[in-house]
Design a protein around this motif. Sequence first.
Motif, mmCIF file in Angstrom:
data_model
loop_
_atom_site.group_PDB
_atom_site.id
_atom_site.type_symbol
_atom_site.label_atom_id
_atom_site.label_comp_id
_atom_site.label_asym_id
_atom_site.label_seq_id
_atom_site.Cartn_x
_atom_site.Cartn_y
_atom_site.Cartn_z
ATOM 1 N N HIS A 158 0.826 -0.736 -0.087
ATOM 2 C CA HIS A 158 0.013 0.243 -0.335
ATOM 3 C C HIS A 158 0.764 1.339 -0.264
ATOM 4 O O HIS A 158 0.320 2.246 -0.332
ATOM 5 N N ILE A 159 2.078 1.177 -0.005
ATOM 6 C CA ILE A 159 2.826 2.678 -0.186
ATOM 7 C C ILE A 159 2.614 2.715 -0.940
ATOM 8 O O ILE A 159 3.528 1.920 -2.634
ATOM 9 N N HIS A 160 2.922 3.836 -1.127
ATOM 10 C CA HIS A 160 2.565 4.898 -2.256
ATOM 11 C C HIS A 160 3.379 6.416 -2.238
ATOM 12 O O HIS A 160 3.586 6.641 -1.088
ATOM 13 N N MET A 163 2.104 9.401 0.897
ATOM 14 C CA MET A 163 1.911 9.020 2.067
ATOM 15 C C MET A 163 2.619 8.809 3.416
ATOM 16 O O MET A 163 3.789 8.973 3.813
ATOM 17 N N SER A 164 2.337 9.621 4.601
ATOM 18 C CA SER A 164 2.836 10.109 5.392
ATOM 19 C C SER A 164 3.418 8.699 6.425
ATOM 20 O O SER A 164 2.737 7.803 5.891
ATOM 21 N N GLU A 167 0.491 7.656 8.014
ATOM 22 C CA GLU A 167 -0.508 6.339 8.006
ATOM 23 C C GLU A 167 0.107 5.028 7.866
ATOM 24 O O GLU A 167 -0.476 4.036 7.606
ATOM 25 N N ILE A 168 1.200 4.772 7.080
ATOM 26 C CA ILE A 168 1.980 3.494 7.390
ATOM 27 C C ILE A 168 2.251 2.897 8.299
ATOM 28 O O ILE A 168 1.635 1.581 8.320
ATOM 29 N N LYS A 207 5.880 13.612 4.086
ATOM 30 C CA LYS A 207 5.071 12.555 3.045
ATOM 31 C C LYS A 207 6.940 11.351 2.792
ATOM 32 O O LYS A 207 7.451 12.142 2.310
ATOM 33 N N ASP A 361 5.340 3.300 -7.624
ATOM 34 C CA ASP A 361 4.390 3.936 -7.215
ATOM 35 C C ASP A 361 3.360 3.678 -7.403
ATOM 36 O O ASP A 361 3.049 3.353 -9.275
#
Length: 362
Positions: A158-160, A163-164, A167-168, A207, A361
Amino acid sequence: MAKRINKIQEFLDEKDIDALLIKSKTVKKWMNTMTGSGCQVLITKEHGYLIVDGRYITEAKEKEHDLEIILHNPHLTGRNYLGTVEEILKKENCKTLGVEAYQVLVKEYQEIEKLGIEVLLLDQEIAHLRIVKEDEEIEAMKKSIAITDEIYQKVIEHIHVGMSEYEISALVQYYSIASGAQQMSFDTIVATGERTALPHGRPTSRKVKAHEPIMIDFGIQYQNYQSDMTRMCFIGEPDPKIKEIYDVVLKAQLAGLGAIKAGAKGKDVDKAARDVIETAGYGEYFNHGLGHGLGIGEDGEGPTLNSKSETVLQEHMMMSCEPGVYVPGVGGVRIEDDVVIIDGIGVPLNKTTKDYIILEDK
């Protein structure tokens, strides 16, 4: 329900101590008994007791069958649980009482002294009871570590960019609990970019950007046993400087793993990894020990791998191996595996790759 009573009684015989008072959640978990603040364990050379207040009596009767359950009511007696401890010690003619030094408050210690017995403050002696793992403990650790590998794989999908770190970290928490974890082993570490130079960098609103390092260090508690893993990943090819650091740290980590074996001293294992980093010119940026013990571990666990550790490693000890290089203003890299000594050799249990993890990405 309770386990390892005999092991504690053997410890009492060895140390010539009449009784041991156990307050810490860690040791109570290790014994597989109740862990609430109103539950205290007293082990003598002949018997084992679970002393509880009224909040825990019903649950204790349902779950605990190996320790004698004793209810104490401070509202009736005007004394805390130590009044019950005193009665038991007198009944069994105990002259010495061991207590966990890191669990007893000064006021509480003074109260124990008034019981008229010799009080012995124990620290590493109790931790040493847990340092060599039984087969069932190793199996529990293997499950915990396998789940940790699965969680990491789910998170990085889900990492992109954009993203903060918050969020991770939230994803790590969500997938951990969804996968059956009781709780996290510790506050999850998520750091990105130059913040990876902070060994214990907690997540922020920063981010993620392309090509920069993303450090995730987390663990879960499963069946009371804790995992602890660190991996780096990147969105696109990493910056050449970070790539250089990564290669050094991986080489050091493999050297450390190779040095973990029965009979080795903790300081010599640390040196095996540290020498690699120092030879590469990054010695000043490796500013912590190579590893720590694993298990229940909420109050610390042995063995320790650092430059001063005289601990001699033994069969079935479990520990982390986690060298790191942290360059201020540039970034850092840490790679961590959980390791157990089997047939005299250190065996890393994590299956997550240590090759470059390059994400696309999204």
